[in-house]
Design a protein around this motif. Structure first.
Motif, PDB file in Angstrom:
ATOM      1  N   GLU A   1      -6.311   1.301 -11.658  1.00 36.86           N
ATOM      2  CA  GLU A   1      -6.892   1.633 -12.962  1.00 36.86           C
ATOM      3  C   GLU A   1      -8.184   0.881 -13.220  1.00 36.86           C
ATOM      4  O   GLU A   1      -9.154   1.436 -13.745  1.00 36.86           O
ATOM      5  CB  GLU A   1      -5.861   1.409 -14.070  1.00 36.86           C
ATOM      6  CG  GLU A   1      -4.932   2.613 -14.124  1.00 36.86           C
ATOM      7  CD  GLU A   1      -3.679   2.419 -14.960  1.00 36.86           C
ATOM      8  OE1 GLU A   1      -3.594   1.392 -15.673  1.00 36.86           O
ATOM      9  OE2 GLU A   1      -2.799   3.290 -14.888  1.00 36.86           O
ATOM     10  N   GLU A   2      -8.214  -0.380 -12.843  1.00 34.90           N
ATOM     11  CA  GLU A   2      -9.422  -1.172 -13.068  1.00 34.90           C
ATOM     12  C   GLU A   2     -10.612  -0.675 -12.263  1.00 34.90           C
ATOM     13  O   GLU A   2     -11.753  -0.737 -12.715  1.00 34.90           O
ATOM     14  CB  GLU A   2      -9.173  -2.630 -12.659  1.00 34.90           C
ATOM     15  CG  GLU A   2      -8.575  -3.489 -13.743  1.00 34.90           C
ATOM     16  CD  GLU A   2      -8.288  -4.889 -13.225  1.00 34.90           C
ATOM     17  OE1 GLU A   2      -7.359  -5.502 -13.750  1.00 34.90           O
ATOM     18  OE2 GLU A   2      -8.996  -5.353 -12.293  1.00 34.90           O
ATOM     19  N   THR A   3     -10.337  -0.200 -11.020  1.00 31.30           N
ATOM     20  CA  THR A   3     -11.451   0.075 -10.106  1.00 31.30           C
ATOM     21  C   THR A   3     -11.748   1.558  -9.945  1.00 31.30           C
ATOM     22  O   THR A   3     -12.818   1.911  -9.461  1.00 31.30           O
ATOM     23  CB  THR A   3     -11.139  -0.473  -8.693  1.00 31.30           C
ATOM     24  OG1 THR A   3      -9.973   0.207  -8.199  1.00 31.30           O
ATOM     25  CG2 THR A   3     -10.868  -1.964  -8.729  1.00 31.30           C
ATOM     26  N   GLY A   4     -10.786   2.418 -10.316  1.00 31.71           N
ATOM     27  CA  GLY A   4     -10.977   3.843 -10.034  1.00 31.71           C
ATOM     28  C   GLY A   4     -10.885   4.158  -8.548  1.00 31.71           C
ATOM     29  O   GLY A   4     -11.354   5.204  -8.095  1.00 31.71           O
ATOM     30  N   ALA A   5     -10.278   3.259  -7.759  1.00 33.71           N
ATOM     31  CA  ALA A   5     -10.178   3.484  -6.314  1.00 33.71           C
ATOM     32  C   ALA A   5      -9.348   4.728  -6.022  1.00 33.71           C
ATOM     33  O   ALA A   5      -8.456   5.096  -6.791  1.00 33.71           O
ATOM     34  CB  ALA A   5      -9.555   2.267  -5.632  1.00 33.71           C
ATOM     35  N   ARG A   6      -9.655   5.369  -4.925  1.00 31.31           N
ATOM     36  CA  ARG A   6      -8.915   6.546  -4.482  1.00 31.31           C
ATOM     37  C   ARG A   6      -8.288   6.314  -3.122  1.00 31.31           C
ATOM     38  O   ARG A   6      -7.855   7.271  -2.466  1.00 31.31           O
ATOM     39  CB  ARG A   6      -9.867   7.746  -4.393  1.00 31.31           C
ATOM     40  CG  ARG A   6     -10.497   8.146  -5.708  1.00 31.31           C
ATOM     41  CD  ARG A   6      -9.456   8.769  -6.651  1.00 31.31           C
ATOM     42  NE  ARG A   6     -10.122   9.464  -7.739  1.00 31.31           N
ATOM     43  CZ  ARG A   6      -9.669  10.612  -8.252  1.00 31.31           C
ATOM     44  NH1 ARG A   6      -8.551  11.143  -7.816  1.00 31.31           N
ATOM     45  NH2 ARG A   6     -10.326  11.190  -9.232  1.00 31.31           N
ATOM     46  N   LEU A   7      -8.284   5.065  -2.664  1.00 27.89           N
ATOM     47  CA  LEU A   7      -7.806   4.785  -1.311  1.00 27.89           C
ATOM     48  C   LEU A   7      -7.126   3.424  -1.299  1.00 27.89           C
ATOM     49  O   LEU A   7      -7.677   2.447  -1.817  1.00 27.89           O
ATOM     50  CB  LEU A   7      -9.012   4.766  -0.357  1.00 27.89           C
ATOM     51  CG  LEU A   7      -8.790   5.029   1.119  1.00 27.89           C
ATOM     52  CD1 LEU A   7      -8.433   6.490   1.342  1.00 27.89           C
ATOM     53  CD2 LEU A   7     -10.067   4.733   1.897  1.00 27.89           C
ATOM     54  N   LEU A   8      -5.931   3.392  -0.707  1.00 30.17           N
ATOM     55  CA  LEU A   8      -5.227   2.124  -0.487  1.00 30.17           C
ATOM     56  C   LEU A   8      -4.944   2.013   1.001  1.00 30.17           C
ATOM     57  O   LEU A   8      -4.367   2.927   1.592  1.00 30.17           O
ATOM     58  CB  LEU A   8      -3.897   2.105  -1.255  1.00 30.17           C
ATOM     59  CG  LEU A   8      -2.857   1.049  -0.809  1.00 30.17           C
ATOM     60  CD1 LEU A   8      -3.345  -0.371  -1.094  1.00 30.17           C
ATOM     61  CD2 LEU A   8      -1.508   1.291  -1.505  1.00 30.17           C
ATOM     62  N   TYR A   9      -5.373   0.924   1.606  1.00 31.63           N
ATOM     63  CA  TYR A   9      -5.066   0.683   3.020  1.00 31.63           C
ATOM     64  C   TYR A   9      -3.886  -0.266   3.106  1.00 31.63           C
ATOM     65  O   TYR A   9      -3.890  -1.329   2.466  1.00 31.63           O
ATOM     66  CB  TYR A   9      -6.279   0.084   3.724  1.00 31.63           C
ATOM     67  CG  TYR A   9      -5.939  -0.435   5.106  1.00 31.63           C
ATOM     68  CD1 TYR A   9      -5.883   0.432   6.197  1.00 31.63           C
ATOM     69  CD2 TYR A   9      -5.629  -1.773   5.317  1.00 31.63           C
ATOM     70  CE1 TYR A   9      -5.528  -0.030   7.458  1.00 31.63           C
ATOM     71  CE2 TYR A   9      -5.288  -2.247   6.579  1.00 31.63           C
ATOM     72  CZ  TYR A   9      -5.238  -1.361   7.647  1.00 31.63           C
ATOM     73  OH  TYR A   9      -4.884  -1.819   8.890  1.00 31.63           O
TER      74      TYR A   9
END
Lengths: 470, 470
Positions: free
Chosen positions: A237-245
């Motif tokens: 939520e904080e970063t708007g990331a769309r990818l988790l490794y």
């Protein structure tokens, strides 16, 4: 190369040349034949070898001469500083895990299993068969040799539950090693400046690939049971990331294995944020007391991008892995691979397929499991006995590594140097943290050479630690 | 796997399952033991195999059941559209040069030499030797097998003039194919958004690698004699570019070879702008009436970054090339390679070295030169006779291709389709232009299979052209 006689002459003449003046003429072939009691063919071969090495030059009709010393004025590459501009990412030095070392040290640092853990007979036979096959002279499709694509898909399908669509061979892209796959995934699914969540600590190669791709790495703490779903939610939520490794099975370096429940929780968070989970199943063949079930096997909506390597379990020379992805993500990755390397050597793909479909492969994997268990336990016992200050929280159920926490304040740089001076190479945990390390850790690989020396190695680590902390 | 008895049961039950309703219970183990006259262990093994294949599921204490039919609902990957965002670079379709084709067509499109032009015997023997060597099970250094680095350096050194410092083995980075090298060079020496000058037309793979690296491609017109120094100067000055990509010898697709004088002029411009020349010596082994002298051999101030491939001349399976660079540029490229692929298979490196240092290699290259000449001339004659509307300005002195200009207004899309319908595959020139093509060109590769059919192929192209332009 295999001619000892000619190398004997090469060695002799090399000494001669080193003492001679530039331009000096070498003895004639006839004289050398007499001196070395060798055939003219062998002498000629030696002279050609010296010419290739740049030590002598042959002038037809005149003889062979010591080559003039090249001007050795130091080159000025200063102009490159402006042309290259500042680097995009801070340079990371070559990882400890890649260091090669002399034979007489006890090596706990490597990222690769020792040769005695490899299926040597299968690999050699497969390579020889491939050398004689069509694969030695042909070019496979960009996405891979179809039969190998099928094998990778089938491996996942084996644990796909009912009601879930299994991956198809077309979802598989064969890679020249999964390191290339990591680079492609970060470039193709995120790209420069985009945030990517990564477990911390995690595989140094993934941190390196992410940094090369120019993505913005956002570390998420990963304990012995995987990342905390609430923490993960906050990070998305904080970063708007769309990818988790992540590495759900036998994470490198911690050895953590997620429970099935934790896996589902993480997948739920990933889905809720319209994101990808890049599942790096690097140690799929290195189960010790459990058998890994990839999350990718149970997910068919394209949220999991799955990486599987054969390099470490088959042979470092058979540099083959795969990425399995669905939907447009797969197309993006394939486009990146096509631009990056066009295709992967069909010879290596054919040999890899030969090894993993050979009946001996399953036998090998069963033996490997026993060996890894024995090695892990030998090192654990040694560390418990000789280095009690090193705390190993997690007894890994698979993988190749122990992750040990040292007393706070340990000077890791000095410690690793002192250990090395005493003949033991270990890797400071620092390299596995995308940001600041959260403690003083070392990683001990128990798949290195000569396990008989493990207790000795543990004793030396214990002594150095004792010395550091009095 | 090797138990024929259990596979017999698997086959029988597979038929049974295919006819049964989802959820139906299989006969008990005891019943199957009786039916198949097999041991309980063998029956259990067969049931496990069926479970692995996803056909049945075993519920402990209840029995084994036909698995519910897999839902085959079409997957919805729509969510990926948001996660992936817009692509960084417009997608380019797979190049015509990579298409594989049936045997009964006349193929002028390929980017690779036909198998009969490869040193088959040398390659197979080298691969078998490598399979039996240490290289089959070990991991080479990141920059490459030292002996192969030496060989690449030595190849350049052979034409280094007096007074110029030759490259050292340490300047060489071995690549898993030069395509990977192009990507690394564009990423490491330019980077996203930076301008890179490229000859136009030029190799489609270089355009692709540049677009993937996110650099800003600036086309510079390249005639039959290389880029015009004044035009090049303007391009450097207008854009502030620090990188020029070019193929001074046997450029793909035009076949142009720069004169020594033009090479020095271009180098002067490159030096004057504090820039790098990326010299792609892709066709070093494909001289026909000349022998290429790389510009990199005569330049020691680090302005030339040199790429040399062995994939096309040794074998597509021996995917090995090298980049030779000096100074910090070399370090940047090496860091990119380390992040991208860690290392190149030592087996392929060892086999490549074996082939190119074998006495038979020079013999092979001499024969290859004759064959390429005969093939080039056969196609030139055929085109002159049967397709006079196709204008071939430059008779290439090396390389694998003819570059033919067709009458203005030719509909290349329709032309290539009409040729293909008539059994001849050609590549539209469009793919070799970084921007709009400056005319209607086709590329004809004369290294494809079955040269005896070249005159027929030329005749068909001529007929289709005749039809197009009446």
């Amino acid at each position: 190369m295999t001619n000892d006689n000619s190398s004997r002459i090469v060695d002799g003449l090399r000494t001669w040349v080193a003492a001679a003046a530039p331009g000096a003429q070498l003895p004639s072939t006839r004289a050398l034949v007499a001196q070395y009691q060798a055939s003219p063919v062998t002498v000629q071969k030696a002279l050609r070898a010296l010419a290739t090495q740049g030590l002598v030059e042959t002038r037809p009709g005149a003889g062979t001469f010591v080559r003039a010393v090249r001007t050795t004025r130091p080159a000025d590459y200063g102009w490159q500083t402006a042309a290259l501009r500042a680097p995009h990412a801070p340079a990371r030095s070559v990882a400890t895990a890649l260091r090669s070392t002399p034979n007489d040290v006890i090596a706990f640092h490597s990222g690769y299993p020792d040769r005695e853990l490899l299926p040597e007979r299968l690999v050699r036979a497969a390579l020889v068969r491939a050398a004689r096959s069509e694969a030695a002279l042909s070019r496979p499709p960009v996405a891979g040799v179809p039969e190998l694509q099928s094998w990778f898909a089938h491996e996942l399908r084996a644990t796909t539950p009912a009601g879930v669509s299994p991956p198809t061979p077309g979802d598989v892209i064969v890679l020249p090693g999964t390191q290339s796959g990591l680079s492609s995934v970060f470039r193709a699914l995120a790209g420069p400046g985009q945030p990517v969540l990564m477990e911390s600590p995690t595989y140094w190669g993934a941190i390196l690939a992410a940094s090369q791709a120019g993505v913005h790495v956002v570390p998420v703490p990963a304990g012995a049971h995987g990342p905390d779903p609430a923490e993960l939610t906050r990070a998305f939520e904080e970063t708007g990331a769309r990818l988790l490794y992540a590495q759900p099975n036998y994470a490198n370096p911690t050895g953590a294995q997620w429970s099935a429940e934790r896996g589902q929780q993480v997948l739920d968070v990933v889905r809720a944020h319209g994101a990808f989970l890049v599942e790096d199943d690097w140690a799929h063949d290195f189960g010790i007391t459990t058998t890994p079930v990839p999350l990718a096997a149970g997910e068919d909506s394209g949220h999991v991008v799955y990486l599987r390597s054969l390099t470490k379990s088959v042979s470092p020379a058979v540099r083959v892995g795969a990425v399995i992805a669905r939907g447009p993500a797969r197309d993006r990755i394939l486009a990146d691979r096509a631009a990056e390397s066009v295709y992967v050597s069909g010879l290596l793909q054919t040999a890899a397929l030969d090894v993993v479909t050979h009946p001996g492969w399953q036998t090998h994997l069963r033996g490997l499991r026993q060996q890894l268990r024995a090695r892990r336990d030998l090192l654990l016992t040694g560390m418990a006995e000789h280095a009690p200050r090193a705390h190993i929280e997690n007894v890994p159920t698979g993988g190749l590594n122990l992750w040990a926490r040292l007393p706070d304040g340990t000077d890791l740089y000095q410690l690793t140097r002192d250990c090395e001076d005493a003949g033991v190479i270990i890797a400071a945990g620092t390299e596995w943290f995308p940001a600041e390390p959260t403690g003083s850790y070392i990683r001990l690989n128990f798949a290195g050479p000569n396990p008989a020396a493990f207790p000795d190695g543990a004793r030396i680590i214990g002594e150095v630690l004792q010395h550091h902390h009095g």
